[in-house]
Motif scaffolding. Structure first.
Motif, PDB file in Angstrom:
ATOM      1  N   TRP A  89       0.826  -1.204   0.000  1.00 36.54           N
ATOM      2  CA  TRP A  89       0.000   0.000   0.000  1.00 36.54           C
ATOM      3  C   TRP A  89       0.867   1.263   0.000  1.00 36.54           C
ATOM      4  O   TRP A  89       0.605   2.208  -0.747  1.00 36.54           O
ATOM      5  N   LEU A  90       1.899   1.282   0.830  1.00 34.28           N
ATOM      6  CA  LEU A  90       2.785   2.444   0.871  1.00 34.28           C
ATOM      7  C   LEU A  90       3.524   2.631  -0.455  1.00 34.28           C
ATOM      8  O   LEU A  90       3.735   3.766  -0.903  1.00 34.28           O
ATOM      9  N   ALA A  91       3.931   1.536  -1.075  1.00 37.10           N
ATOM     10  CA  ALA A  91       4.612   1.630  -2.376  1.00 37.10           C
ATOM     11  C   ALA A  91       3.677   2.206  -3.432  1.00 37.10           C
ATOM     12  O   ALA A  91       4.089   3.006  -4.281  1.00 37.10           O
ATOM     13  N   ALA A  92       2.410   1.816  -3.392  1.00 35.48           N
ATOM     14  CA  ALA A  92       1.441   2.340  -4.358  1.00 35.48           C
ATOM     15  C   ALA A  92       1.166   3.823  -4.111  1.00 35.48           C
ATOM     16  O   ALA A  92       0.973   4.594  -5.065  1.00 35.48           O
ATOM     17  N   LYS A  93       1.157   4.245  -2.845  1.00 37.75           N
ATOM     18  CA  LYS A  93       0.908   5.651  -2.537  1.00 37.75           C
ATOM     19  C   LYS A  93       2.002   6.548  -3.096  1.00 37.75           C
ATOM     20  O   LYS A  93       1.736   7.699  -3.479  1.00 37.75           O
ATOM     21  N   GLU A  94       3.227   6.050  -3.161  1.00 36.85           N
ATOM     22  CA  GLU A  94       4.316   6.858  -3.710  1.00 36.85           C
ATOM     23  C   GLU A  94       4.072   7.189  -5.170  1.00 36.85           C
ATOM     24  O   GLU A  94       4.487   8.249  -5.651  1.00 36.85           O
ATOM     25  N   GLU A  95       3.423   6.301  -5.891  1.00 33.28           N
ATOM     26  CA  GLU A  95       3.165   6.528  -7.318  1.00 33.28           C
ATOM     27  C   GLU A  95       1.797   7.143  -7.559  1.00 33.28           C
ATOM     28  O   GLU A  95       1.654   7.999  -8.442  1.00 33.28           O
ATOM     29  N   VAL A 116     -11.516 -10.112  -4.092  1.00 33.06           N
ATOM     30  CA  VAL A 116     -12.414  -8.965  -4.002  1.00 33.06           C
ATOM     31  C   VAL A 116     -11.677  -7.763  -4.582  1.00 33.06           C
ATOM     32  O   VAL A 116     -10.590  -7.410  -4.114  1.00 33.06           O
ATOM     33  N   SER A 117     -12.267  -7.137  -5.601  1.00 30.08           N
ATOM     34  CA  SER A 117     -11.599  -6.036  -6.292  1.00 30.08           C
ATOM     35  C   SER A 117     -12.477  -4.795  -6.289  1.00 30.08           C
ATOM     36  O   SER A 117     -13.710  -4.884  -6.234  1.00 30.08           O
ATOM     37  N   THR A 118     -11.823  -3.647  -6.363  1.00 25.22           N
ATOM     38  CA  THR A 118     -12.511  -2.368  -6.472  1.00 25.22           C
ATOM     39  C   THR A 118     -11.586  -1.363  -7.138  1.00 25.22           C
ATOM     40  O   THR A 118     -10.362  -1.548  -7.144  1.00 25.22           O
ATOM     41  N   GLN A 119     -12.167  -0.334  -7.712  1.00 22.54           N
ATOM     42  CA  GLN A 119     -11.372   0.698  -8.365  1.00 22.54           C
ATOM     43  C   GLN A 119     -11.101   1.809  -7.351  1.00 22.54           C
ATOM     44  O   GLN A 119     -12.021   2.473  -6.859  1.00 22.54           O
ATOM     45  N   GLY A 120      -9.837   1.997  -7.008  1.00 15.67           N
ATOM     46  CA  GLY A 120      -9.469   3.005  -6.025  1.00 15.67           C
ATOM     47  C   GLY A 120      -9.171   4.340  -6.676  1.00 15.67           C
ATOM     48  O   GLY A 120      -8.592   4.409  -7.761  1.00 15.67           O
ATOM     49  N   ALA A 127      -6.225   3.345  -9.408  1.00 18.21           N
ATOM     50  CA  ALA A 127      -5.585   2.029  -9.343  1.00 18.21           C
ATOM     51  C   ALA A 127      -6.630   0.975  -8.997  1.00 18.21           C
ATOM     52  O   ALA A 127      -7.621   1.263  -8.311  1.00 18.21           O
ATOM     53  N   LYS A 128      -6.392  -0.234  -9.466  1.00 17.07           N
ATOM     54  CA  LYS A 128      -7.254  -1.362  -9.127  1.00 17.07           C
ATOM     55  C   LYS A 128      -6.720  -2.018  -7.854  1.00 17.07           C
ATOM     56  O   LYS A 128      -5.562  -2.396  -7.777  1.00 17.07           O
ATOM     57  N   ILE A 129      -7.597  -2.159  -6.861  1.00 23.94           N
ATOM     58  CA  ILE A 129      -7.206  -2.734  -5.574  1.00 23.94           C
ATOM     59  C   ILE A 129      -7.860  -4.097  -5.441  1.00 23.94           C
ATOM     60  O   ILE A 129      -9.083  -4.224  -5.600  1.00 23.94           O
ATOM     61  N   SER A 130      -7.055  -5.114  -5.152  1.00 25.38           N
ATOM     62  CA  SER A 130      -7.565  -6.486  -5.050  1.00 25.38           C
ATOM     63  C   SER A 130      -7.131  -7.103  -3.733  1.00 25.38           C
ATOM     64  O   SER A 130      -5.963  -6.981  -3.337  1.00 25.38           O
ATOM     65  N   THR A 142      -2.700  -8.304  -0.647  1.00 28.97           N
ATOM     66  CA  THR A 142      -3.377  -7.108  -1.155  1.00 28.97           C
ATOM     67  C   THR A 142      -2.556  -6.567  -2.310  1.00 28.97           C
ATOM     68  O   THR A 142      -1.341  -6.386  -2.184  1.00 28.97           O
ATOM     69  N   THR A 143      -3.216  -6.309  -3.437  1.00 25.18           N
ATOM     70  CA  THR A 143      -2.525  -5.843  -4.639  1.00 25.18           C
ATOM     71  C   THR A 143      -3.111  -4.509  -5.078  1.00 25.18           C
ATOM     72  O   THR A 143      -4.337  -4.368  -5.172  1.00 25.18           O
ATOM     73  N   VAL A 144      -2.224  -3.546  -5.356  1.00 24.38           N
ATOM     74  CA  VAL A 144      -2.635  -2.232  -5.870  1.00 24.38           C
ATOM     75  C   VAL A 144      -1.970  -2.051  -7.225  1.00 24.38           C
ATOM     76  O   VAL A 144      -0.745  -1.939  -7.310  1.00 24.38           O
ATOM     77  N   SER A 145      -2.784  -2.042  -8.288  1.00 31.31           N
ATOM     78  CA  SER A 145      -2.253  -1.956  -9.655  1.00 31.31           C
ATOM     79  C   SER A 145      -2.627  -0.600 -10.253  1.00 31.31           C
ATOM     80  O   SER A 145      -3.797  -0.370 -10.578  1.00 31.31           O
ATOM     81  N   PRO A 146      -1.674   0.321 -10.392  1.00 33.75           N
ATOM     82  CA  PRO A 146      -1.978   1.640 -10.972  1.00 33.75           C
ATOM     83  C   PRO A 146      -2.514   1.522 -12.396  1.00 33.75           C
ATOM     84  O   PRO A 146      -2.115   0.632 -13.163  1.00 33.75           O
ATOM     85  N   SER A 147      -3.425   2.427 -12.746  1.00 35.18           N
ATOM     86  CA  SER A 147      -3.994   2.463 -14.095  1.00 35.18           C
ATOM     87  C   SER A 147      -3.256   3.503 -14.918  1.00 35.18           C
ATOM     88  O   SER A 147      -3.083   4.653 -14.481  1.00 35.18           O
ATOM     89  N   TYR A 148      -2.817   3.102 -16.109  1.00 34.94           N
ATOM     90  CA  TYR A 148      -2.089   3.999 -16.987  1.00 34.94           C
ATOM     91  C   TYR A 148      -2.916   4.292 -18.235  1.00 34.94           C
ATOM     92  O   TYR A 148      -3.676   3.439 -18.713  1.00 34.94           O
ATOM     93  N   THR A 149      -2.755   5.512 -18.764  1.00 36.03           N
ATOM     94  CA  THR A 149      -3.427   5.867 -20.007  1.00 36.03           C
ATOM     95  C   THR A 149      -2.736   5.187 -21.184  1.00 36.03           C
ATOM     96  O   THR A 149      -1.622   4.671 -21.058  1.00 36.03           O
TER      97      THR A 149
END
Length: 258
Positions: A89-95, A116-120, A127-130, A142-149
């Motif tokens: 979670w902290l690593a995802a917050k940096e980005e 269980v997934s949701t769009q954060g 980012a997609k949070i699973s 817990t996985t946080v996958s940033p969404s890129y254009t």
């Protein structure tokens, strides 16, 4: 020590809202509402408030004490899953930036997993949070996958392509340079061989140096007198007259014997 205990107490306080869901042994029989509630507690209460200092403190807590507190809180977590989820979670917050909120939950159920997934929604990018649960209903990861254009994806793909091609061409140029140096190998071998042969010849010449000839005592004798003496010796040895043969030349044999 007080800070460590305060973290565990906060976990217990946050677990009060979860007590209605029952114990871990009953997790496997829970419906989607159970998984949604656990995910919501992680997403809105535990993870957003975590800090690096708290993670370091949790890692230093004795495993038995940590497990005991988690068990009493009835939260379906393990020390490892909680700490790893917090680090991710902290690593995802940096980005992505600060967490702002999330959308609806979706559920993917299989024989031994529940995801269980949701769009954060974050400050910089979504980012997609699973949340992944095992067959017993315990949170595994817990996985946080940033969404890129599309533009960002193409930019990264282009950079990766350029980097890959640049590496390939650099290696090929280096190999070509090494191959170009091979033409000098025969010359180097010939140079080293020539030096060795020259050394061998010098050694041979030093060993086989000619010995200075011994000067005969008769060097100063007159040639005619020498011929007369030799002719007389031949005549005496053979019984012939000196007029029966003519001595035309005198040569020294290699054995230094006449």
């Amino acid at each position: 020590m007080k800070r460590k205990l305060s973290i565990l107490v906060s976990i217990l306080v946050l677990a009060v809202s979860f007590s209605a869901c029952g114990k871990k042994e009953e997790v496997a029989t829970q419906d989607n509402a159970y998984y949604e509630q656990v995910s919501d507690i992680m997403l809105t209460q535990l993870l957003p408030s975590i800090t690096e200092e708290q993670i370091e403190q949790l890692e230093n807590i004795e495993e038995f004490a940590f497990n005991s507190q988690l068990y009493q809180s009835q939260l379906p977590l393990t020390p490892t899953s909680y700490v790893e989820s917090a680090k991710g979670w902290l690593a995802a917050k940096e980005e992505c930036g600060e967490f702002l909120g999330h959308g609806d939950y979706t559920f993917e159920n299989s024989t031994d997993k529940m995801v269980v997934s949701t769009q954060g929604e974050f400050e910089n990018r979504d980012a997609k949070i699973s949340f992944t649960f095992n067959g017993n209903g315990t949170l595994e990861s817990t996985t946080v996958s940033p969404s890129y254009t599309i533009g960002e994806i193409l930019e990264k793909a282009g950079l990766n392509t350029i980097l890959g091609l640049g590496t390939v061409f650099a290696v090929l140029i280096f190999i070509a340079f090494i191959i170009s140096l091979m033409k000098y190998i025969p010359k180097l071998q010939a140079a080293f061989s020539g030096k060795k042969e020259k050394q061998i010849e010098t050694t041979t010449e030093a060993v086989a140096a000619p010995v200075a000839p011994v000067v005969s005592a008769s060097t100063g004798t007159d040639e005619k007198e020498l011929i007369a003496v030799i002719s007389a010796a031949i005549a005496a040895d053979t019984g012939m007259n000196t007029s029966d043969f003519v001595v035309r030349s005198i040569r020294r044999r290699p054995s230094n014997r006449w």
